[in-house]
Design a protein around this motif. Structure first.
Motif, mmCIF file in Angstrom:
data_model
loop_
_atom_site.group_PDB
_atom_site.id
_atom_site.type_symbol
_atom_site.label_atom_id
_atom_site.label_comp_id
_atom_site.label_asym_id
_atom_site.label_seq_id
_atom_site.Cartn_x
_atom_site.Cartn_y
_atom_site.Cartn_z
ATOM 1 N N GLN A 197 0.822 -1.203 0.000
ATOM 2 C CA GLN A 197 0.000 0.000 0.000
ATOM 3 C C GLN A 197 0.865 1.266 0.000
ATOM 4 N N PRO A 198 0.519 2.265 -0.804
ATOM 5 C CA PRO A 198 1.340 3.481 -0.909
ATOM 6 C C PRO A 198 1.645 4.128 0.435
ATOM 7 N N ARG A 199 0.669 4.138 1.332
ATOM 8 C CA ARG A 199 0.884 4.779 2.636
ATOM 9 C C ARG A 199 1.981 4.076 3.426
ATOM 10 N N VAL A 200 1.995 2.756 3.373
ATOM 11 C CA VAL A 200 3.010 1.990 4.100
ATOM 12 C C VAL A 200 4.367 2.115 3.412
ATOM 13 N N ILE A 201 4.379 2.017 2.087
ATOM 14 C CA ILE A 201 5.634 2.128 1.346
ATOM 15 C C ILE A 201 6.266 3.498 1.558
ATOM 16 N N GLU A 202 5.460 4.547 1.558
ATOM 17 C CA GLU A 202 5.994 5.897 1.762
ATOM 18 C C GLU A 202 6.565 6.042 3.173
ATOM 19 N N ALA A 203 5.898 5.458 4.162
ATOM 20 C CA ALA A 203 6.423 5.504 5.528
ATOM 21 C C ALA A 203 7.757 4.762 5.616
ATOM 22 N N LEU A 204 7.856 3.616 4.967
ATOM 23 C CA LEU A 204 9.101 2.858 4.962
ATOM 24 C C LEU A 204 10.196 3.604 4.210
ATOM 25 N N ARG A 205 9.831 4.276 3.122
ATOM 26 C CA ARG A 205 10.818 5.069 2.381
ATOM 27 C C ARG A 205 11.344 6.212 3.266
ATOM 28 N N SER A 206 10.466 6.847 4.005
ATOM 29 C CA SER A 206 10.889 7.926 4.907
ATOM 30 C C SER A 206 11.829 7.394 5.978
ATOM 31 N N PHE A 207 11.515 6.215 6.500
ATOM 32 C CA PHE A 207 12.394 5.582 7.484
ATOM 33 C C PHE A 207 13.762 5.296 6.874
ATOM 34 N N GLY A 208 13.748 4.766 5.652
ATOM 35 C CA GLY A 208 14.996 4.367 5.011
ATOM 36 C C GLY A 208 15.882 5.515 4.599
ATOM 37 N N THR A 209 15.301 6.689 4.388
ATOM 38 C CA THR A 209 16.077 7.845 3.925
ATOM 39 C C THR A 209 16.278 8.885 5.021
ATOM 40 N N ALA A 210 15.956 8.554 6.255
ATOM 41 C CA ALA A 210 16.059 9.529 7.344
ATOM 42 C C ALA A 210 17.495 9.857 7.711
ATOM 43 N N GLY A 211 18.433 8.977 7.335
ATOM 44 C CA GLY A 211 19.836 9.246 7.598
ATOM 45 C C GLY A 211 20.241 9.127 9.044
ATOM 46 N N VAL A 212 19.584 8.242 9.803
ATOM 47 C CA VAL A 212 19.911 8.086 11.223
ATOM 48 C C VAL A 212 20.541 6.719 11.514
ATOM 49 N N GLY A 213 20.973 6.023 10.454
ATOM 50 C CA GLY A 213 21.549 4.696 10.652
ATOM 51 C C GLY A 213 20.517 3.639 10.947
ATOM 52 N N GLY A 214 19.332 3.790 10.380
ATOM 53 C CA GLY A 214 18.260 2.844 10.653
ATOM 54 C C GLY A 214 18.467 1.489 9.999
ATOM 55 N N GLU A 215 17.803 0.481 10.564
ATOM 56 C CA GLU A 215 17.843 -0.873 10.010
ATOM 57 C C GLU A 215 16.460 -1.503 10.127
ATOM 58 N N ALA A 216 15.973 -2.055 9.028
ATOM 59 C CA ALA A 216 14.712 -2.781 9.009
ATOM 60 C C ALA A 216 15.004 -4.223 8.606
ATOM 61 N N ARG A 217 14.739 -5.139 9.513
ATOM 62 C CA ARG A 217 14.912 -6.564 9.222
ATOM 63 C C ARG A 217 13.563 -7.157 8.842
ATOM 64 N N ILE A 218 13.542 -7.871 7.718
ATOM 65 C CA ILE A 218 12.300 -8.424 7.192
ATOM 66 C C ILE A 218 12.461 -9.926 7.019
ATOM 67 N N LEU A 219 11.650 -10.690 7.740
ATOM 68 C CA LEU A 219 11.669 -12.143 7.658
ATOM 69 C C LEU A 219 10.467 -12.628 6.862
ATOM 70 N N LEU A 220 10.726 -13.474 5.865
ATOM 71 C CA LEU A 220 9.670 -14.009 5.017
ATOM 72 C C LEU A 220 9.579 -15.514 5.170
ATOM 73 N N GLN A 221 8.372 -16.022 4.994
ATOM 74 C CA GLN A 221 8.200 -17.466 4.928
ATOM 75 C C GLN A 221 8.193 -17.951 3.488
ATOM 76 N N ASP A 222 7.851 -17.092 2.553
ATOM 77 C CA ASP A 222 7.795 -17.478 1.141
ATOM 78 C C ASP A 222 8.319 -16.331 0.289
ATOM 79 N N ALA A 223 9.623 -16.256 0.141
ATOM 80 C CA ALA A 223 10.233 -15.182 -0.638
ATOM 81 C C ALA A 223 9.855 -15.269 -2.106
ATOM 82 N N ALA A 224 9.689 -16.489 -2.631
ATOM 83 C CA ALA A 224 9.346 -16.652 -4.046
ATOM 84 C C ALA A 224 7.985 -16.042 -4.357
ATOM 85 N N ALA A 225 7.030 -16.177 -3.439
ATOM 86 C CA ALA A 225 5.702 -15.607 -3.661
ATOM 87 C C ALA A 225 5.778 -14.085 -3.710
#
Length: 283
Positions: free
Chosen positions: A165-193
């Motif tokens: 969803q655009p709202r979630v993606i934009e929030a994640l983009r803001s987190f990723g570009t904030a320049g504070v040394g952030g890290e988002a760990r993402i665990l998947l059960q089905d990466a191929a899907a």
């Protein structure tokens, strides 16, 4: 503080200054948001009884997480003061904002200072139930926007309808570009899907590989885990007992529960495999 409130309430909303300023101000605790140059851009207050009010953000800074940050700061104050609930009078246009942060309506709408309002309440002693996709999207975005430096996301396949969803993606983009040394760990059960669905979060992770890391669970026991969640180092979490559904619970300031989820996540993370094939795709 007064300059921000005058700009929003007096000049923009035409509230008489004698109504905007009251005798309650000296008894309240106030929070102030500033931009990188130190200029005040938002403010809010909470009374000793737990009444939140005078929430104001300058027009150029709205929809950028400032209101969420102010609200979260006030909820921290309320918890520090030992309050069990907080209340507020939400302007009609802000009802959805407070609703997705866990506030529940109380009674019928009414007019105050010439503006339609609704009384709302937030309980500090139990989680908020999430029951539909719209609330799930808003809750997820709010958790991301107030995260400091760490996010933990456990998902079956990057959940179509949520992490695309655009709202979630934009929030994640803001987190990723904030320049504070952030890290988002993402665990998947089905990466191929997720790959087949061309999940936009994969593309974001490819553009910001120093922030977003993806792994897939391999251990048979881990693969039977039925739930999904997001948690942040600010104490917010949204937990779904059944990962393919939006139904779940959320809290914005539950450090113990968020820490519990993060610690369980990290144990699985250590034995999961890096999704190197996702980084190589030009999606």
């Amino acid at each position: 503080m007064r300059a921000v409130r005058d700009a929003v309430f007096v000049q923009e909303q035409r509230v008489p200054r004698e109504l905007e300023r009251d005798d309650l101000d000296p008894r309240c605790r106030h929070v102030l948001a500033r931009d990188p140059a130190g200029i005040a851009i938002g403010t809010a207050r909470i009374s000793p009884e737990g009444r939140i009010g005078r929430m104001a953000v300058l027009a150029d800074w709205r929809a950028r997480g400032v209101g969420s940050a102010l609200l979260h700061a006030l909820l921290r104050v309320a918890r520090e003061d030992g309050l069990h609930q907080v209340t507020l009078h939400a302007q009609a246009g802000a009802i959805d904002f407070y609703r997705v942060h866990g506030f529940a309506p109380v009674g019928e709408r009414f007019v105050e200072a010439g503006i339609e309002h609704l009384a709302m309440r937030f309980r500090l002693d139990h989680p908020v139930a999430i029951e539909d996709r719209a609330t799930a999207v808003a809750t997820t975005a709010a958790i991301v926007l107030v995260a400091r430096r760490r996010l933990w996301i456990y998902s079956r396949e990057l959940d179509p309808g949520l992490y695309d969803q655009p709202r979630v993606i934009e929030a994640l983009r803001s987190f990723g570009t904030a320049g504070v040394g952030g890290e988002a760990r993402i665990l998947l059960q089905d990466a191929a899907a997720a790959q087949r669905a061309h999940a936009p979060l994969i593309g974001l992770a490819q553009r910001l590989p120093s922030v977003f890391a993806l792994r897939e669970v391999e251990d048979p026991v881990d693969r039977t885990y039925p739930s999904a969640f997001i948690a942040s180092d600010a104490g917010g979490y949204y937990f779904r007992p059944l990962g393919h559904r939006f139904d779940g619970e959320a809290e914005s300031h539950a450090r113990a529960r968020a820490r519990q989820l993060a610690e369980g996540f990290d144990r699985v993370w250590e034995r999961a495999r890096p999704c190197s094939e996702l980084r190589a795709l030009g999606l």
